[in-house]
Design a protein around this motif. Structure first.
Motif, mmCIF file in Angstrom:
data_model
loop_
_atom_site.group_PDB
_atom_site.id
_atom_site.type_symbol
_atom_site.label_atom_id
_atom_site.label_comp_id
_atom_site.label_asym_id
_atom_site.label_seq_id
_atom_site.Cartn_x
_atom_site.Cartn_y
_atom_site.Cartn_z
ATOM 1 N N ASP A 1 0.730 -1.280 -0.100
ATOM 2 C CA ASP A 1 0.196 0.053 -0.711
ATOM 3 C C ASP A 1 0.925 1.450 -0.216
ATOM 4 O OD1 ASP A 1 -2.147 1.706 -0.268
ATOM 5 O OD2 ASP A 1 -2.872 1.306 2.407
ATOM 6 N N ILE A 2 1.397 1.211 -1.401
ATOM 7 C CA ILE A 2 2.159 2.900 -1.139
ATOM 8 C C ILE A 2 2.466 3.458 -2.428
ATOM 9 C CG2 ILE A 2 4.661 1.885 0.376
ATOM 10 C CD1 ILE A 2 5.860 0.629 -2.603
ATOM 11 N N ASP A 3 2.167 4.627 -2.627
ATOM 12 C CA ASP A 3 2.956 5.408 -4.095
ATOM 13 C C ASP A 3 4.179 5.235 -4.424
ATOM 14 O OD1 ASP A 3 -0.169 5.836 -4.298
ATOM 15 O OD2 ASP A 3 -0.187 7.234 -2.489
ATOM 16 N N VAL A 4 4.275 5.565 -5.705
ATOM 17 C CA VAL A 4 5.498 5.392 -5.915
ATOM 18 C C VAL A 4 5.776 6.059 -7.357
ATOM 19 C CG1 VAL A 4 7.871 3.831 -7.478
ATOM 20 C CG2 VAL A 4 5.945 2.782 -6.243
ATOM 21 N N VAL A 5 6.807 7.228 -6.977
ATOM 22 C CA VAL A 5 7.050 8.039 -7.747
ATOM 23 C C VAL A 5 8.096 7.900 -8.712
ATOM 24 C CG1 VAL A 5 6.991 10.479 -7.907
ATOM 25 C CG2 VAL A 5 5.491 9.754 -6.040
ATOM 26 N N TYR A 6 8.783 7.989 -9.503
ATOM 27 C CA TYR A 6 9.785 8.479 -10.027
ATOM 28 C C TYR A 6 10.524 9.768 -10.751
ATOM 29 C CZ TYR A 6 9.056 3.971 -10.721
ATOM 30 O OH TYR A 6 8.101 1.485 -10.709
ATOM 31 N N LEU A 7 11.579 10.186 -9.806
ATOM 32 C CA LEU A 7 12.019 11.141 -10.057
ATOM 33 C C LEU A 7 13.126 10.662 -11.602
ATOM 34 C CD1 LEU A 7 12.761 12.533 -6.743
ATOM 35 C CD2 LEU A 7 11.141 12.788 -8.360
ATOM 36 N N SER A 8 13.840 9.947 -11.401
ATOM 37 C CA SER A 8 14.673 9.142 -12.617
ATOM 38 C C SER A 8 13.645 8.486 -13.749
ATOM 39 C CB SER A 8 15.574 8.597 -12.469
ATOM 40 O OG SER A 8 15.850 9.904 -11.542
ATOM 41 N N PRO A 9 13.104 8.377 -14.067
ATOM 42 C CA PRO A 9 11.564 7.370 -14.991
ATOM 43 C C PRO A 9 12.400 6.176 -15.751
ATOM 44 C CG PRO A 9 11.087 10.176 -15.860
ATOM 45 C CD PRO A 9 12.114 9.654 -14.677
ATOM 46 N N GLU A 10 13.634 6.979 -15.923
ATOM 47 C CA GLU A 10 14.943 5.346 -17.236
ATOM 48 C C GLU A 10 14.630 4.666 -15.901
ATOM 49 O OE1 GLU A 10 17.609 9.230 -16.465
ATOM 50 O OE2 GLU A 10 15.532 8.503 -16.432
ATOM 51 N N ALA A 11 14.793 4.500 -14.502
ATOM 52 C CA ALA A 11 14.756 3.687 -13.483
ATOM 53 C C ALA A 11 13.869 2.426 -14.087
ATOM 54 C CB ALA A 11 15.300 4.075 -12.245
ATOM 55 N N LYS A 12 12.713 3.029 -14.441
ATOM 56 C CA LYS A 12 11.594 1.742 -14.590
ATOM 57 C C LYS A 12 12.646 0.762 -15.601
ATOM 58 C CE LYS A 12 7.183 2.791 -15.190
ATOM 59 N NZ LYS A 12 6.186 4.102 -14.755
ATOM 60 N N GLY A 13 12.854 0.714 -16.560
ATOM 61 C CA GLY A 13 13.306 0.105 -17.409
ATOM 62 C C GLY A 13 13.986 -0.922 -16.552
ATOM 63 N N TYR A 14 14.944 -0.780 -15.345
ATOM 64 C CA TYR A 14 16.403 -1.639 -14.849
ATOM 65 C C TYR A 14 15.441 -3.296 -14.704
ATOM 66 C CZ TYR A 14 18.810 2.991 -14.144
ATOM 67 O OH TYR A 14 20.087 3.722 -13.988
ATOM 68 N N GLU A 15 16.341 -4.281 -14.566
ATOM 69 C CA GLU A 15 16.032 -5.383 -15.087
ATOM 70 C C GLU A 15 16.716 -5.918 -13.801
ATOM 71 O OE1 GLU A 15 16.886 -8.027 -17.672
ATOM 72 O OE2 GLU A 15 15.550 -6.823 -19.436
ATOM 73 N N PHE A 16 15.511 -6.822 -12.325
ATOM 74 C CA PHE A 16 15.785 -7.397 -11.951
ATOM 75 C C PHE A 16 15.367 -8.655 -11.532
ATOM 76 C CE2 PHE A 16 15.457 -3.085 -10.539
ATOM 77 C CZ PHE A 16 17.139 -3.191 -9.339
ATOM 78 N N ARG A 17 16.002 -9.828 -10.919
ATOM 79 C CA ARG A 17 15.353 -11.087 -11.052
ATOM 80 C C ARG A 17 16.017 -10.759 -9.552
ATOM 81 N NH1 ARG A 17 19.985 -11.729 -14.105
ATOM 82 N NH2 ARG A 17 21.806 -12.892 -13.256
ATOM 83 N N GLY A 18 15.397 -12.587 -8.778
ATOM 84 C CA GLY A 18 15.309 -13.104 -7.515
ATOM 85 C C GLY A 18 14.029 -13.211 -7.138
ATOM 86 N N ALA A 19 13.529 -13.657 -5.385
ATOM 87 C CA ALA A 19 13.092 -14.030 -4.738
ATOM 88 C C ALA A 19 12.763 -13.365 -3.153
ATOM 89 C CB ALA A 19 12.250 -15.242 -4.722
ATOM 90 N N ILE A 20 11.590 -13.062 -2.355
ATOM 91 C CA ILE A 20 11.461 -12.189 -1.443
ATOM 92 C C ILE A 20 10.249 -13.662 -0.825
ATOM 93 C CG2 ILE A 20 12.769 -10.192 -1.788
ATOM 94 C CD1 ILE A 20 9.801 -9.483 -1.940
ATOM 95 N N ASN A 21 10.358 -12.745 0.639
ATOM 96 C CA ASN A 21 9.379 -13.291 1.497
ATOM 97 C C ASN A 21 8.350 -12.119 1.646
ATOM 98 O OD1 ASN A 21 9.836 -15.929 1.831
ATOM 99 N ND2 ASN A 21 9.738 -16.050 3.344
ATOM 100 N N ARG A 22 6.989 -12.663 1.508
ATOM 101 C CA ARG A 22 5.713 -11.506 0.691
ATOM 102 C C ARG A 22 5.502 -11.056 2.646
ATOM 103 N NH1 ARG A 22 1.161 -11.513 -3.373
ATOM 104 N NH2 ARG A 22 -0.463 -12.786 -1.704
#
Length: 391
Positions: A337-358
């Motif tokens: 339940d958060i709001d996300v603001v991208y001050l650097s829009p290009e960051a949205k394209g960065y790739e990640f992979r992995g897993a976390i417990n919720r």
């Protein structure tokens, strides 16, 4: 290089408890040059993070585990995040409980500005045929709806309609209920035919209180996992935005959020047919396959996937096989339940992979992302601002 989850886990075991592994098993795994290269890369990254002081995170993780035990959740403390994060966590998880309590780092980097207790069920609600809203939470109570009794909000099975019956059997009007799951929630549902449904956060399912003699039809917004009770005389149809999924008896996952441009149908068992209404295109899925409908073009792509990546949320995990920061934050937004603001829009394209417990604290998750990427998070209440380092 891409590594699958099993290889990451085995590399973790080699680095943290080699003496307990079978020698032949290790030798067989190491006979693959790609595995050797992978392990070397992990070791190099591990050395880079040797100076991490895990005293700073043990206290917080211990508190988190205590909260999880109180909630009677038995989930393995496992988190992997890209190649670098995989090694970091190999070190962290093996050392975490060997150090003295301290949470200085996370308190300094991410002060307690908001309570990110995720997975709440308090706002899950059932909307009855007459519009009445009933809050749910596994109380075990019976719910009556327009002369239908036997609806139960069970503490183990969730909401169940298997015993639902009309007081007047002559009434043939089909009543529809809607199960609505809010941000940060999830809930189970058992339909009158025995079909089981798991609803993810920000999702809702409209369904008949009792199925009639014809086709079994439900309407989904959001994400859900279906385990359909087989009935060769009555097809089971899930209606989505501009599409539908038709089955007889099977297990599959559907992701169809209104704020996304794609609809994903992932088949675990059985056989389903996905139909795009815009292009009148039909594709048949076999286990291990996924259909991806582009809502803008109306085109459907069919591909093979590792289904666990798309169904792990049902077991309380986020799995990111290869995803962009934009998609990752979108999932975290629905859960925390958060709001996300991208001050650097290009960051949205960065790739990640992995897993976390919720059930992990959001601030800990963001700290790991920062340590293994080129992004910085600035937190103000429930607003997360994203920038690129050294900008």
């Amino acid at each position: 290089m891409k590594y699958n989850e099993k290889d990451i886990e085995f590399a973790n075991q080699i680095l943290t408890r080699r003496n307990k592994l079978d020698n032949e098993l290790v030798e067989a795994w190491m006979s693959n040059p790609l595995h050797v290269e992978m392990l070397k890369e992990f070791v190099a990254i591990r050395e880079e993070y040797t100076n991490w002081d895990f005293e700073i995170i043990k206290g917080e993780e211990r508190e988190r585990l205590q909260r999880a035990i109180t909630r009677k959740k038995k989930r393995q403390l496992v988190m992997r995040w890209s190649v670098a994060a995989s090694v970091i966590l190999c070190v962290a998880l093996s050392a975490l409980y060997l150090w003295n309590d301290s949470d200085w780092f996370f308190e300094q980097k991410f002060p307690q500005q908001a309570n990110w207790e995720q997975g709440k069920l308090a706002e899950v609600e059932l909307i009855l045929a007459d519009g009445k809203r009933v809050p749910l939470g596994g109380s075990g109570r019976q719910i009556q709806d327009h002369g239908v009794f036997g609806i139960k909000d069970d503490s183990l099975q969730g909401l169940t309609y298997v015993q639902a019956k009309a007081l007047d059997e002559k009434v043939t009007v089909v009543l529809y209920n809607t199960l609505k799951v809010p941000t940060g929630g999830f809930y189970q549902l058992e339909l009158s035919d025995g079909t089981r449904v798991w609803l993810n956060a920000e999702s809702e399912l409209r369904f008949p209180v009792q199925f009639g003699t014809g086709e079994r039809e439900v309407y989904l917004k959001g994400e859900a996992y279906f385990d359909v009770r087989k009935d060769v005389t009555r097809r089971f149809i899930v209606h989505l935005k501009e599409s539908n999924v038709t089955v007889l008896g099977t297990s599959f996952n559907i992701k169809a959020y209104g704020d996304e441009d794609y609809i994903y149908t992932t088949l675990v068992e059985g056989k389903v047919r996905f139909t795009s209404e815009k292009e009148h295109e039909e594709v048949t899925l076999r286990p291990g396959m996924q259909s991806v409908l582009n809502l803008k073009s109306g085109k459907t792509e069919l591909k093979e996937v590792e289904v666990e990546q798309f169904t792990a949320w049902r077991q309380g995990r986020f799995v990111f096989p290869s995803t962009t920061l934009g998609d990752l934050m979108c999932q975290l937004k629905r859960w925390y339940d958060i709001d996300v603001v991208y001050l650097s829009p290009e960051a949205k394209g960065y790739e990640f992979r992995g897993a976390i417990n919720r059930d992990m604290d959001l601030k800990n998750v963001l700290a790991i992302v920062e340590k293994t990427s080129n992004v910085v998070f600035d937190i103000n209440g429930r607003t997360i601002k994203v920038t690129i380092k050294n900008e």
